[in-house]
Design an enzyme around this catalytic site. Structure first.
Site, PDB file in Angstrom:
ATOM      1  N   HIS A  90       1.541   4.246  -2.941  1.00 35.75           N
ATOM      2  CA  HIS A  90       1.371   5.698  -2.828  1.00 35.75           C
ATOM      3  C   HIS A  90       2.354   6.453  -3.733  1.00 35.75           C
ATOM      4  CE1 HIS A  90      -1.840   6.480  -0.114  1.00 35.75           C
ATOM      5  NE2 HIS A  90      -1.311   5.843   0.918  1.00 35.75           N
ATOM      6  N   ASP A 139      -4.648   1.058  -1.631  1.00 33.49           N
ATOM      7  CA  ASP A 139      -5.163  -0.217  -1.132  1.00 33.49           C
ATOM      8  C   ASP A 139      -5.241  -1.251  -2.249  1.00 33.49           C
ATOM      9  OD1 ASP A 139      -5.475   0.289   1.549  1.00 33.49           O
ATOM     10  OD2 ASP A 139      -7.621   0.718   1.446  1.00 33.49           O
ATOM     11  N   HIS A 193       0.845  -1.204   0.000  1.00 33.24           N
ATOM     12  CA  HIS A 193       0.000   0.000   0.000  1.00 33.24           C
ATOM     13  C   HIS A 193       0.878   1.251   0.000  1.00 33.24           C
ATOM     14  CE1 HIS A 193      -3.309   2.662   1.680  1.00 33.24           C
ATOM     15  NE2 HIS A 193      -2.232   3.286   2.157  1.00 33.24           N
ATOM     16  N   GLU A 194       1.896   1.266   0.860  1.00 28.28           N
ATOM     17  CA  GLU A 194       2.772   2.441   0.931  1.00 28.28           C
ATOM     18  C   GLU A 194       3.595   2.587  -0.347  1.00 28.28           C
ATOM     19  OE1 GLU A 194       2.117   4.513   3.067  1.00 28.28           O
ATOM     20  OE2 GLU A 194       1.034   3.303   4.530  1.00 28.28           O
ATOM     21  N   GLU A 200      -5.993   6.883  -1.224  1.00 25.47           N
ATOM     22  CA  GLU A 200      -5.851   5.725  -0.341  1.00 25.47           C
ATOM     23  C   GLU A 200      -6.478   4.477  -0.961  1.00 25.47           C
ATOM     24  OE1 GLU A 200      -4.033   5.567   2.270  1.00 25.47           O
ATOM     25  OE2 GLU A 200      -3.569   7.697   2.418  1.00 25.47           O
TER      26      GLU A 200
END
Length: 643
Positions: free
Chosen positions: A495, A555, A491-492, A551
């Site tokens: 980003h 995800d 997930h990070e 987000e």
């Protein structure tokens, strides 16, 4: 303690509601503590760490602190000061009276301009703020930013369109402030006059600041302009002399995060509005100080936030003291926690998972069907430059070595100490203007149950605290770990390629490295993600797809790539992967808190993070034999696949 799958899972629900299948039995029995707005995965870990550290710190009065580093010794002193509620009750409002008087004695805007530097460093509020941070287009150097003040209510939208939340929350805020003013020795009529005047200024600000949805597109904060032009925004506040006082000389350039606000600044801040501004500053200061004062102040000062979140009670005295002291010495407490409770084996294992995920991501970028070769190569370059921080920083922030607690007998009240630390911090940060950015500084302490991607540094950070079950454990299978911390890691990473992060290059600079055609393709896919979530009913309201899009993209990419990485492990278990993904998002919240998050949080509700994203993954349908007609089924052409 984490429930075992046998205790929790209702397999009959897999095809209709994965979140309820995994968490339904837990939700029936889970109780939200009176001083909480929620309970569940993240919060349970936080509570466990809190109990562990508080138990450790109970022993500090009998501990020889000479063996600890200097910041920890000062933390222990501040923690003791924070726990001395007898003294805090005796002091009452006295610690803040000098600053209240400073506001009260202010006669006009010219007088405010003459003392802006000292006013700011003293911790007093202003209708604007200056901050120093990395220049978004040259992230090696720190630049000056002009920002806007916060409102009394959580977001601009509360003030619009006869929002019923305004009618519920503003009276709670008004009542709280009135009580605080009376506690501070104002008469009832004076208190009423002050709060009504302050609300008038607050209402004038509201239409001119960004909403949470607008702020979520953080690349639009970058609006550089000549400082000489910025200074023209006000006839009554001398921005130039203020900057000269703060920095020796005003810089040539300032970055304005919200131009609309400053374009309206003269209408908001002028001699006609001065009285309302003054009362607004008084209310802002008073509400910010209550947690450092007596128990009566602390209890009264939390009534509005409790109404906002649905908490039944304020936290205990002991817990409030712990969070206050550990909040000031965040890096110090994090360093203590990580060295005592975080092992090298877990660190090495997690780092290996990250490398595995990066490899999967690289393959996906190289084999992507909608990116041109030029953009794909630049995306791979950015990925190759991504830095990883796991566990805790190499060193405590040097700033925390500068904090020295003044003893009670020398006038060192809790408020006075914290206020001097604020001054030290502000002076240090302002001194960084024009200097190289410290790329080693962490924005989270190691005892924080969270993780983040910093687009300006192109780094991902995983504090030690999140590296626990159900997110991660050496006792869990690889598939469970990939469904937990693996998906968080990916997930990070995602980003770096979401609607915001994708606009920063491998060095962290705001820089368009996309072809126009590729950016258009990406925007269309992002619009599909917005549509997938937008308008979903939840907690008596609806999800805002634009607010949560970055987000949700992260995800989706995180879950998909973690699943791919898990397949490379010998004991791959498809069901275990998706079950732990649903488990990490378990949360039971008050209705008030859910509604607050819907308005201001860039994340979708946890239940939807668990349920909606799996529908985009083809392997989910295979794992649980989900077919057309099942509630968890999403037609192939509606599944959103970006990374």
């Amino acid at each position: 303690m984490v429930n075992t799958p046998k205790e929790v899972i209702d397999e009959s629900l897999f095809k209709d509601d994965l979140y309820q299948a995994v968490n339904g039995n837990w939700l029936k029995d889970a109780t939200i503590p009176d001083d909480h707005a929620s309970t569940g995965g993240f919060m349970d870990l936080n509570d466990n760490i809190e109990k562990t550290l508080m138990a450790d710190f109970d022993k500090l009065p009998e501990t020889d602190l000479s063996t600890f580093n200097k910041p920890f010794q000062e933390f222990a002193k501040l923690y003791q000061l924070a726990q001395n509620f007898d003294q805090r009750d005796k002091d009452g409002a006295d610690p803040i009276k000098p600053l209240l008087n400073k506001i009260e004695n202010l006669r006009d805007l010219s007088e405010l301009t003459n003392q802006l530097k000292e006013w700011n460093l003293s911790g007093l509020p202003l209708p604007f703020n200056f901050s120093v941070d990395a220049d978004m287009k040259n992230t090696k150097i720190n630049a000056l930013y002009a920002g806007t003040p916060g409102l009394f209510l959580p977001d601009r939208t509360y003030y619009e369109n006869n929002n019923p939340a305004y009618e519920q929350l503003m009276p709670a805020f008004t009542s709280m402030v009135t009580s605080l003013l009376v506690l501070t020795d104002y008469s009832g009529s004076e208190a009423d006059e002050i709060i009504e005047s302050a609300k008038k200024f607050d209402a004038a600000i509201a239409p001119n600041v960004k909403s949470a949805e607008e702020s979520a597109d953080y690349t639009k904060m970058y609006n550089p302009m000549k400082f000489s032009d910025f200074a023209k925004y006000s006839e009554h506040i001398n921005f130039k002399s203020y900057a000269d006082d703060l920095f020796g000389e005003a810089p040539e350039q300032i970055i304005v995060t919200d131009p609309k606000y400053f374009e309206a600044f003269d209408k908001l801040v002028n001699p006609d509005t001065f009285s309302d501004l003054k009362n607004w500053m008084l209310v802002k200061f008073l509400t910010s100080a209550t947690s450092y004062l007596s128990e009566e102040f602390r209890q009264t000062g939390s009534t509005y936030s409790r109404a906002l979140s649905g908490k039944k009670t304020a936290s205990s005295q002991k817990k409030s003291a712990f969070y206050l002291a550990s909040g000031v010495f965040g890096q110090t407490v994090g360093d203590y926690y990580a060295h005592k409770y975080f092992g090298p084996k877990a660190k090495a294992d997690v780092e290996q998972m990250v490398r595995s995920m990066i490899q999967v991501y690289q393959q996906r970028l190289e084999n992507n069907t909608w990116l041109s070769k030029a953009t794909s190569e630049k995306a791979v370059l950015k990925l190759s430059k991504l830095e990883l921080h796991v566990g805790y920083p190499d060193k405590i922030d040097p700033l925390e070595y500068e904090y020295k607690v003044i003893p009670q007998g020398e006038g060192g009240t809790l408020f006075a100490n914290v206020n001097q630390f604020i001054r030290i911090t502000k002076e240090a940060r302002y001194a960084e203007l024009g200097k190289p950015v410290d790329r080693t500084r962490w924005d989270m302490s190691a005892n924080t149950v969270n993780a983040y991607y910093d687009p300006s540094k192109n780094i991902i950070v995983f504090p030690a605290a999140i590296l626990q079950a159900p997110f991660y454990s050496l006792e869990q299978s690889a598939s469970e770990n990939y469904g937990g911390i693996g998906a968080v890691i990916a997930h990070e990473i995602s980003h770096a390629f979401d609607n915001n992060g994708s606009q920063f290059d491998e060095l962290g600079n705001l820089n368009n490295w996309w072809t126009d055609e590729d950016r258009e393709s990406f925007n269309k896919l992002a619009d599909k993600m917005i549509a997938e979530f937008d308008g979903i009913p939840f907690a008596g309201s609806k999800v805002n797809g634009k607010l949560t899009v970055s987000e949700n993209i992260a995800d989706a990419g995180g879950l998909s790539c973690a699943n791919e990485a898990a397949k490379n492990e010998g004991d791959y278990d498809l069901k275990a992967f998706f079950i732990n993904w649903a488990r990490i998002w378990r949360m039971k919240s008050t209705k008030e808190y859910m509604q607050l998050l819907l308005n201001i949080d860039v994340h979708a509700p946890n239940e939807l993070r668990a349920n909606v994203q799996v529908k985009n993954i083809d392997d989910f349908y295979t794992a649980f034999n989900v077919a057309e007609g099942d509630k968890m089924y999403l037609p192939t052409n509606e599944r959103v696949k970006i990374w």
